[in-house]
Design a protein around this motif. Sequence first.
Motif, short mmCIF file in Angstrom:
data_model
loop_
_atom_site.label_atom_id
_atom_site.label_comp_id
_atom_site.label_asym_id
_atom_site.label_seq_id
_atom_site.Cartn_x
_atom_site.Cartn_y
_atom_site.Cartn_z
N ILE A 73 -8.52 30.53 38.41
CA ILE A 73 -7.76 31.60 39.07
C ILE A 73 -6.35 31.68 38.48
O ILE A 73 -5.82 32.77 38.27
CB ILE A 73 -7.72 31.37 40.60
N LYS A 74 -5.76 30.53 38.20
CA LYS A 74 -4.42 30.52 37.62
C LYS A 74 -4.42 31.15 36.23
O LYS A 74 -3.53 31.91 35.87
CB LYS A 74 -3.89 29.08 37.54
N LYS A 75 -5.46 30.86 35.45
CA LYS A 75 -5.56 31.39 34.09
C LYS A 75 -5.94 32.87 34.10
O LYS A 75 -5.54 33.63 33.22
CB LYS A 75 -6.59 30.59 33.30
N HIS A 76 -6.73 33.30 35.09
CA HIS A 76 -7.22 34.68 35.16
C HIS A 76 -6.86 35.29 36.52
O HIS A 76 -7.74 35.55 37.34
CB HIS A 76 -8.74 34.72 34.97
N PRO A 77 -5.59 35.57 36.76
CA PRO A 77 -5.21 36.10 38.07
C PRO A 77 -5.70 37.52 38.28
O PRO A 77 -5.91 38.28 37.33
CB PRO A 77 -3.68 36.06 38.03
N ARG A 94 -4.92 41.07 39.24
CA ARG A 94 -3.71 41.90 39.25
C ARG A 94 -4.05 43.31 39.71
O ARG A 94 -5.05 43.87 39.28
CB ARG A 94 -3.11 41.95 37.85
#
Length: 97
Positions: free
Chosen positions: A84-88, A90
Amino acid sequence: MELNRKNYFSLKKSGASDKNAAERFGVSLSKVQKWKKENLTSKEIRKLQLEKKFVPGCECEEEHCNSSKVHVWYMTEEERLAYIKKHPIRSTSRTKG
């Protein structure tokens, strides 16, 4: 090995494809597919399809590599948070047109 519900589900839970199951039961793939239609509910068949394991990097012709199937990924909580941090997610400012 006899083709019955108990043996079939046991093989599928171990990750075997229908092709592998046919070989183990000593019958043709079409016989296994026909048996499934006659002996399993559509809900059971769908559940088996969703439980297939995805093998990263594998490019063979087995069922687990068929890109048209749904693959289930199992992650630890740490892996999930890192993803999730790498692919937020938006929000976009698209206008309806």
